[in-house]
Scaffold this motif. Structure first.
Motif, short mmCIF file in Angstrom:
data_model
loop_
_atom_site.label_atom_id
_atom_site.label_comp_id
_atom_site.label_asym_id
_atom_site.label_seq_id
_atom_site.Cartn_x
_atom_site.Cartn_y
_atom_site.Cartn_z
N ALA A 1 13.49 19.86 -10.62
CA ALA A 1 14.56 19.83 -11.63
C ALA A 1 15.33 18.67 -11.29
CB ALA A 1 15.26 21.01 -11.64
N ARG A 2 15.59 18.09 -10.00
CA ARG A 2 16.56 17.32 -9.58
C ARG A 2 16.13 15.94 -10.07
NH1 ARG A 2 17.38 17.48 -4.22
NH2 ARG A 2 18.99 18.63 -4.39
N ARG A 3 14.85 15.68 -9.96
CA ARG A 3 14.19 14.25 -10.46
C ARG A 3 14.30 14.31 -11.70
NH1 ARG A 3 13.10 15.69 -5.77
NH2 ARG A 3 12.73 14.39 -4.02
N ILE A 4 13.88 15.38 -12.46
CA ILE A 4 13.79 15.25 -13.88
C ILE A 4 15.19 14.95 -14.67
CG2 ILE A 4 13.69 16.90 -16.06
CD1 ILE A 4 10.90 17.98 -14.24
N TYR A 5 16.15 15.89 -14.11
CA TYR A 5 17.64 15.45 -14.34
C TYR A 5 18.11 14.22 -14.23
CZ TYR A 5 22.64 16.11 -14.67
OH TYR A 5 24.03 15.98 -15.12
N ASN A 6 17.76 13.48 -13.05
CA ASN A 6 18.13 12.00 -12.85
C ASN A 6 17.35 11.29 -13.97
OD1 ASN A 6 19.51 12.72 -10.57
ND2 ASN A 6 17.69 12.28 -9.04
N HIS A 7 16.27 11.44 -14.13
CA HIS A 7 15.40 10.85 -15.35
C HIS A 7 16.19 10.84 -16.69
CE1 HIS A 7 12.21 9.09 -17.51
NE2 HIS A 7 12.27 9.95 -18.15
N TYR A 8 16.63 12.14 -16.87
CA TYR A 8 17.27 12.14 -18.25
C TYR A 8 18.57 11.48 -18.08
CZ TYR A 8 14.28 15.29 -20.72
OH TYR A 8 13.34 15.73 -21.47
N GLN A 9 19.22 11.69 -17.06
CA GLN A 9 20.42 11.08 -16.78
C GLN A 9 20.50 9.59 -17.21
OE1 GLN A 9 22.23 11.83 -13.10
NE2 GLN A 9 24.35 11.00 -13.64
N GLN A 10 19.32 8.78 -16.50
CA GLN A 10 19.34 7.55 -16.66
C GLN A 10 19.12 7.14 -18.10
OE1 GLN A 10 16.04 6.55 -13.97
NE2 GLN A 10 17.47 6.69 -12.04
N ARG A 11 18.28 8.01 -18.71
CA ARG A 11 17.80 7.70 -20.14
C ARG A 11 19.19 7.92 -21.04
NH1 ARG A 11 12.59 10.04 -22.87
NH2 ARG A 11 13.73 9.22 -24.63
N MET A 12 20.01 8.93 -20.72
CA MET A 12 20.88 9.18 -21.48
C MET A 12 21.95 8.11 -21.47
SD MET A 12 21.52 11.75 -23.62
CE MET A 12 22.81 11.96 -24.85
N GLU A 13 22.31 7.59 -20.17
CA GLU A 13 23.06 6.51 -20.01
C GLU A 13 22.53 5.23 -20.71
OE1 GLU A 13 23.42 6.82 -15.86
OE2 GLU A 13 25.02 8.34 -16.09
N ALA A 14 21.18 4.99 -20.49
CA ALA A 14 20.87 3.71 -21.43
C ALA A 14 21.02 3.99 -22.67
CB ALA A 14 19.28 3.73 -20.99
N SER A 15 20.83 5.25 -23.25
CA SER A 15 20.96 5.40 -24.76
C SER A 15 22.48 5.04 -25.12
CB SER A 15 20.39 6.62 -25.14
OG SER A 15 21.38 7.51 -25.16
N MET A 16 23.35 5.46 -24.34
CA MET A 16 24.86 5.33 -24.41
C MET A 16 25.21 4.09 -24.61
SD MET A 16 26.76 8.08 -22.28
CE MET A 16 26.22 9.56 -21.97
#
Lengths: 539, 195
Positions: free
Chosen positions: A375-390
């Motif tokens: 979950a931690r790694r997946i969350y980090n991945h999503y966080q990065q992608r979300m920030e990139a999309s922002m």
């Protein structure tokens, strides 16, 4: 029962916004037909109210009647007194209101801010009333069950639901797993969210047991072959059960980070200094720190090294014992052939829902280690992608819902601050990742996390502290308490929070029959109709 | 055409006394009777009845020592039917004006010598569609127990109904709301209504 809906049940005689209203039952309505948790409508002078029956009581106009009641054989006197000198009373908690003017009708039901006037008529809520409040089954609404004693379909807006973390609670054996499966199906059908399910008891992939436990029922994979992937930690167990899996999860030592060990401090029986030592070893040895630490023998070299790192001998032994426990887990290998996280992400990004079966490894250490790591790694991945999309130009990732069972182990007061699930629950939807928490001891879950759950579905709970924890912060808590404590031990649940306009006690829809499977896989009548409409449009 | 059974010989707003034309022809306790005074017909409930000598000072004497039956006494003493008279007392329970029934006191009392009729089943049914008259009865003080009169009235009226039991229950419920604070009195009446 339905023909009764237009009949007047009684009239409002007293009440307050805070405590709800008192309704005196009409003499024609039998108090024994009333049930707590049922819905009523109250026709006020200017607006209509929707409310829930939260208590039913018996009253007498003259205390003398209670002191010297008529003879038991005297049915005539009893019949005369019924509804006049002796009467039934309902306690109704108004929850929503619709104003009489045109604007209010288009606005839909609003939260209650007043009470109906004296002698307002109270009726059972009709199907139309319920449809008005809960909406009809459509492309984003999923039919999860029927309000108690009613035929109306209770529909949840799943797009809305997955925007926040949610919780499913209930004593063991009350149907939590069943409800979770239902909700997951709903999400598969009606929302764009993908699911990651940490399936501790192997119930969501291929087959689960029915509520009685006597027969097996189909789970997600057989119904939605292309949309669900089953991952396993225990290939052998899957083989024994005769089910195929899409991915075998192996975890390399080099994938375990100090944070993962810190979390297991209690289960591995590590001391504080041992956890500190983990960070130092990681700094010193890099990715392969576990491998290297376990290989360290009792030589002088080791002693020198420990002295350099300022780690006490006994602390190191304590840590080594702990790491030994992890090493003994069969799915932990020195170097994993394929990165499990990447495998998971590949599936999730394609919009495939992933069920991770734990096979025989149902102990807390495994579950916490694996669930947290992934979950931690997946969350980090999503966080990065979300920030990139922002930042622009990239589409944000589809919402992800992570289902965890035995949630109090991750989210209890001591460790909620450290685990990734604590973070997800608190930071909520900022990074498009939310939780579906399934648990039987809600009182053990950190209050802060509980308060962030958007919608809660709860089956029967009878521990006072658990009930308090689930209902904390809900208006009309005491009234809902009565309803919650009186749910049947099976196939009944109470839902309240963000996704429903008002709390409802309901009976989940059928599961386990061929018909029900058909309904699920075809998305119900509404979906079929919608598809047909689209087809017609282009012909 | 209804036959008259007697004439009012004493009258006030709340009650009147009727003398029967024939000895012993007074209606049963609790019966509904009415005057035929136009334009207001007064309805009343028979609450007490009796037979006595026409002269207050002259008490009847026993005459049947040598007779075999009560009827034989009257046969051998034909003057008796003239020396005795039957009377009954009626509590005003409502009135009809312009064809409509009102269950409250009329503005004027019945005239002396008004003819009194016993109401037909149809009339009783019409009158008993409402139980408002019960509140007049419950507030009346009588030398006999008013509870008995009320119970007798409801029993009499129930005979004309298609569902007598339901009628008695409904009547009982009305009484309950009138006598809300007096359970003992209510219980007394209900005991007399039980079948």
């Amino acid at each position: 029962m339905e023909p009764q809906t237009n009949k007047i049940l009684g009239i409002v005689t007293a009440g307050s916004v805070e405590k709800g209203v008192e309704v005196r039952l009409d003499s024609a309505a039998s108090v024994e037909d009333m049930v707590v948790g049922r819905y009523v409508t109250i026709d006020g002078k200017k607006r209509r109210f929707f409310g829930m029956v939260t208590d039913i009581s018996l009253g007498v106009t003259d205390q003398e009647i209670a002191i010297a009641p008529p003879d038991a054989a005297d049915t005539f006197t009893a019949e005369v007194l019924e509804g006049t000198a002796t009467y039934g009373a309902l306690h109704v908690l108004p929850m929503l209101t619709i104003g009489g003017d045109a604007d209010s009708v288009t606005e839909g039901p609003q939260p209650v801010k007043t009470v109906p006037s004296h002698f307002s008529k109270v009726k059972l809520a009709s199907e139309q009333d319920m449809d008005l409040v809960f909406g009809k089954e459509d492309n984003s609404r999923f039919y999860i069950g029927n309000p108690l004693d009613m035929e109306t379909k209770l529909c949840l807006n799943l797009e809305e639901l997955v925007k926040r973390s949610n919780g499913i609670f209930g004593k063991s054996g009350t149907g939590k797993t069943f409800l979770t499966r239902l909700l997951l199906i709903g999400m598969l059908q009606k929302s764009k969210a993908t699911n990651l399910i940490f399936d501790m008891h192997n119930e969501y992939g291929w087959a689960g047991s029915s509520e009685g436990g006597q027969r097996t029922v189909k789970a997600l994979k057989p119904l939605f072959q292309s949309k669900v992937a089953v991952f396993t930690l225990d290939e052998e167990n899957s083989r024994h059960r005769g089910v195929s899996t899409d991915f075998v999860v192996k975890i390399g030592y080099d994938e375990i980070e100090p944070e993962d060990i810190a979390l297991l401090r209690q289960t591995l029986n590590l001391t504080e200094p041992a956890v500190e030592a983990v960070y130092q070893l990681r700094r010193r040895f890099g990715k392969d720190w576990i491998q290297k630490a376990l290989e360290m023998s009792d030589s002088d070299e080791t002693k020198d090294l420990l002295q350099q790192l300022n780690i006490h001998e006994s602390t190191f032994q304590n840590l080594k014992r702990g790491l030994g426990t992890i090493r003994r887990l069969p799915f932990i290998v020195s170097h994993a052939p394929m990165n499990a996280v990447e495998g998971l992400l590949q599936y999730l990004e394609r919009g495939v829902n992933v069920v991770l079966e734990f096979g025989r490894y149902r102990d807390t250490t495994t579950y916490m280690l694996v669930a947290n790591m992934l979950a931690r790694r997946i969350y980090n991945h999503y966080q990065q992608r979300m920030e990139a999309s922002m930042a622009g130009n990239v589409t944000p990732p589809a919402p992800l819902v992570i289902t965890i069972e035995e949630a109090h182990k991750f989210l209890n007061r001591e460790i909620a601050g450290y685990t990734i699930f604590g973070t997800i629950a608190r930071e909520m939807r900022k990074y498009n990742v939310t939780l579906l928490v399934v648990d039987q001891r809600p009182s053990a879950i950190d209050e802060e996390v509980m308060s962030q759950l958007g919608t809660k579905i709860t089956c029967l709970l009878d521990n006072e502290r658990d009930i308090d924890a689930v209902l904390a912060g809900v208006s009309g808590k005491n009234d809902l308490k009565t309803v919650l404590a009186r749910l049947a031990s099976k196939q009944q649940a109470l839902i309240f929070g963000h996704a429903v306009p008002m709390p409802v006690a309901f009976r989940p829809r059928d599961w386990g029959t061929e018909e029900s499977y058909k309904e699920f896989t075809h998305g119900g009548d509404a979906m079929k109709q919608a598809e047909k409409d689209i087809k017609d449009l282009f012909e | 055409m209804l036959t008259k059974i007697g004439e009012v010989i004493e009258s006030n707003t709340t009650e009147f006394t009727v003398e029967c034309y024939e000895l012993y022809t007074m209606p049963p306790l609790g019966s509904l009777v009415r005057t035929a005074d136009a334009p207001v017909e007064i309805y009343g409930i028979v609450c007490q009845a009796g037979t006595a000598s026409i002269e207050p000072g002259r008490r009847p004497i026993a005459r049947g020592k040598d007779e075999t039956s009560e009827a034989a006494v009257y046969q051998s003493n034909p003057q008796l039917t003239k020396l005795l008279r039957s009377e009954f007392r009626v509590l005003v329970a409502g009135h009809r004006s312009d064809g409509k029934i009102y269950q409250y006191l009329p503005s004027v009392p019945a005239h002396i010598h008004s003819f009194i009729h016993l109401c037909s089943s149809k009339e009783v049914k019409e009158f008993s569609q409402s139980f408002d008259f019960l509140s007049i009865l419950t507030s009346t003080r009588l030398p006999i127990s008013i509870e008995d009169v009320i119970a007798a009235t409801l029993r009499e009226m129930s005979r004309t109904q298609t569902d007598p039991h339901a009628f008695l229950i409904a009547g009982g419920k009305s009484l309950t709301s009138i006598l809300g604070s007096d359970y003992q009195r209510l219980k007394t009446i209900l005991m007399r209504l039980r079948q």
